[in-house]
Design an enzyme around this catalytic site. Sequence first.
Site, PDB file in Angstrom:
ATOM      1  N   LYS A  29     -12.899  38.642  14.684  1.00 51.43           N
ATOM      2  CA  LYS A  29     -12.739  38.934  13.249  1.00 51.43           C
ATOM      3  C   LYS A  29     -11.349  39.550  13.000  1.00 51.43           C
ATOM      4  O   LYS A  29     -10.398  39.177  13.680  1.00 51.43           O
ATOM      5  CB  LYS A  29     -13.888  39.818  12.755  1.00 51.43           C
ATOM      6  CG  LYS A  29     -15.251  39.216  13.124  1.00 51.43           C
ATOM      7  CD  LYS A  29     -16.417  39.843  12.456  1.00 51.43           C
ATOM      8  CE  LYS A  29     -17.685  39.136  12.926  1.00 51.43           C
ATOM      9  NZ  LYS A  29     -18.908  39.636  12.290  1.00 51.43           N
ATOM     10  N   GLU A  87     -19.373  35.528   6.550  1.00 52.06           N
ATOM     11  CA  GLU A  87     -18.422  36.424   5.873  1.00 52.06           C
ATOM     12  C   GLU A  87     -17.481  35.618   4.976  1.00 52.06           C
ATOM     13  O   GLU A  87     -17.124  36.070   3.885  1.00 52.06           O
ATOM     14  CB  GLU A  87     -17.650  37.244   6.916  1.00 52.06           C
ATOM     15  CG  GLU A  87     -18.524  38.353   7.495  1.00 52.06           C
ATOM     16  CD  GLU A  87     -18.189  38.767   8.918  1.00 52.06           C
ATOM     17  OE1 GLU A  87     -17.106  38.431   9.428  1.00 52.06           O
ATOM     18  OE2 GLU A  87     -19.058  39.440   9.536  1.00 52.06           O
ATOM     19  N   GLU A 102     -26.695  32.009  12.725  1.00 57.65           N
ATOM     20  CA  GLU A 102     -26.443  33.445  12.610  1.00 57.65           C
ATOM     21  C   GLU A 102     -27.165  33.983  11.378  1.00 57.65           C
ATOM     22  O   GLU A 102     -26.664  33.845  10.249  1.00 57.65           O
ATOM     23  CB  GLU A 102     -24.945  33.700  12.437  1.00 57.65           C
ATOM     24  CG  GLU A 102     -24.101  33.228  13.592  1.00 57.65           C
ATOM     25  CD  GLU A 102     -22.762  33.967  13.624  1.00 57.65           C
ATOM     26  OE1 GLU A 102     -22.519  34.674  14.614  1.00 57.65           O
ATOM     27  OE2 GLU A 102     -21.999  33.873  12.664  1.00 57.65           O
ATOM     28  N   SER A 143     -25.619  40.504  16.206  1.00 54.91           N
ATOM     29  CA  SER A 143     -25.928  41.669  17.042  1.00 54.91           C
ATOM     30  C   SER A 143     -26.399  41.279  18.446  1.00 54.91           C
ATOM     31  O   SER A 143     -27.262  41.936  19.018  1.00 54.91           O
ATOM     32  CB  SER A 143     -26.961  42.572  16.357  1.00 54.91           C
ATOM     33  OG  SER A 143     -26.420  43.080  15.155  1.00 54.91           O
ATOM     34  N   ASN A 180     -16.022  36.333  18.574  1.00 54.74           N
ATOM     35  CA  ASN A 180     -15.366  36.307  17.262  1.00 54.74           C
ATOM     36  C   ASN A 180     -14.790  37.698  17.013  1.00 54.74           C
ATOM     37  O   ASN A 180     -15.519  38.625  16.690  1.00 54.74           O
ATOM     38  CB  ASN A 180     -16.409  35.930  16.197  1.00 54.74           C
ATOM     39  CG  ASN A 180     -15.853  35.993  14.790  1.00 54.74           C
ATOM     40  OD1 ASN A 180     -14.649  36.134  14.598  1.00 54.74           O
ATOM     41  ND2 ASN A 180     -16.740  35.877  13.814  1.00 54.74           N
ATOM     42  N   GLY A 234     -23.623  42.258  12.530  1.00 50.36           N
ATOM     43  CA  GLY A 234     -22.989  43.565  12.435  1.00 50.36           C
ATOM     44  C   GLY A 234     -23.939  44.684  12.026  1.00 50.36           C
ATOM     45  O   GLY A 234     -23.508  45.791  11.710  1.00 50.36           O
ATOM     46  N   HIS A 252     -18.508  30.646   8.566  1.00 47.68           N
ATOM     47  CA  HIS A 252     -19.055  31.958   8.907  1.00 47.68           C
ATOM     48  C   HIS A 252     -19.553  32.631   7.626  1.00 47.68           C
ATOM     49  O   HIS A 252     -18.922  32.509   6.565  1.00 47.68           O
ATOM     50  CB  HIS A 252     -17.982  32.812   9.589  1.00 47.68           C
ATOM     51  CG  HIS A 252     -18.556  34.062  10.187  1.00 47.68           C
ATOM     52  ND1 HIS A 252     -18.877  35.153   9.415  1.00 47.68           N
ATOM     53  CD2 HIS A 252     -18.918  34.367  11.460  1.00 47.68           C
ATOM     54  CE1 HIS A 252     -19.408  36.084  10.205  1.00 47.68           C
ATOM     55  NE2 HIS A 252     -19.440  35.634  11.443  1.00 47.68           N
TER      56      HIS A 252
HETATM   57  P1  PGA Z   1     -22.026  40.612  15.477  1.00 48.78           P
HETATM   58  O1  PGA Z   1     -21.272  39.416  14.721  1.00 48.78           O
HETATM   59  O2  PGA Z   1     -22.222  40.181  16.886  1.00 48.78           O
HETATM   60  O3  PGA Z   1     -21.106  41.792  15.338  1.00 48.78           O
HETATM   61  O4  PGA Z   1     -23.321  40.828  14.760  1.00 48.78           O
HETATM   62  C1  PGA Z   1     -21.575  38.078  14.989  1.00 48.78           C
HETATM   63  C2  PGA Z   1     -20.710  37.189  14.141  1.00 48.78           C
HETATM   64  O5  PGA Z   1     -20.392  37.551  13.006  1.00 48.78           O
HETATM   65  O6  PGA Z   1     -20.331  36.086  14.571  1.00 48.78           O
END
Ligand code: PGA
Length: 249
Positions: free
Chosen positions: A11, A97, A167, A213, A9, A173, A95
């Site tokens: 983003k 976010e 997740e 992460s 992803n 992140g 997601h």
């Molecule tokens: P990350 O993000 O691996 O940077 O923690 C995962 C995601 O948001 O799908």
Amino acid sequence: MRDRIVAGNWKMNMNAEEARSLYASLKQNTEGIMPKSKVVIAPPSIYLSEFSNNLSDNVLLAAQNCSENNNGAYTGEISASMLVELGVSYCLVGHSERRQYQKEDGALLKKKVDLLLDNQVTPIFCCGETLGERENGNAFKVVENQLNDSIFHLTDKQIVNVVIAYEPVWAIGTGKTASSDQAQEIHGFIRNLIKYRYSAEIADEISILYGGSCKPENAAELFSQADIDGGLIGGASLKADSFIDIVQA
Ligand code: PGA
């Protein structure tokens, strides 16, 4: 047997030149991985059209989002039917976010899932609890509600075409990964929910990815858990080396 999938992803990262070069490098370095495992990238949608003109057998395309409407006067939106025309195979839905910043709720996500399935695009449905919810002992309930609200209305035939990504929001992140035991516990719980709502056979067919992460150092251990079928990777998908290391894991 369910698919093993590693999805990157991106983003809202990468300028056009960086995106082109990362895509080229992934195509080159993932030869022979499919069909054993599927390699998927979700670049910003503005790059999908260019990548789809250079589609590769090694890397499948995902969108990061789509509209909950079919078509029409929805400025700024992209429909599921437009995605499928470009050869996009998957689309992220829900997601954390987008749940947080765009205030997307379960009912809206349900509409997106339905439209994607109508258009033969596989939803990668994201679920997961916040730190507060975990600390209050509500992680399982939160995830169950998210699944109930947006995908457990689907028929047997439809649900097998959904990929689930667990997740935990506190791991995205932040550099804090769920331990493999913590992740397996929720993945096993999700698979059991599918078993009771649908059947053991269907539960066995659905890929459940871990995200938060995930990096080369922890991917192999996470992916070796019984109910973890791959990963949804954010930060570590932005560099060819680290993403490919995770794919190899
Ligand atoms: P990350 O993000 O691996 O940077 O923690 C995962 C995601 O948001 O799908």
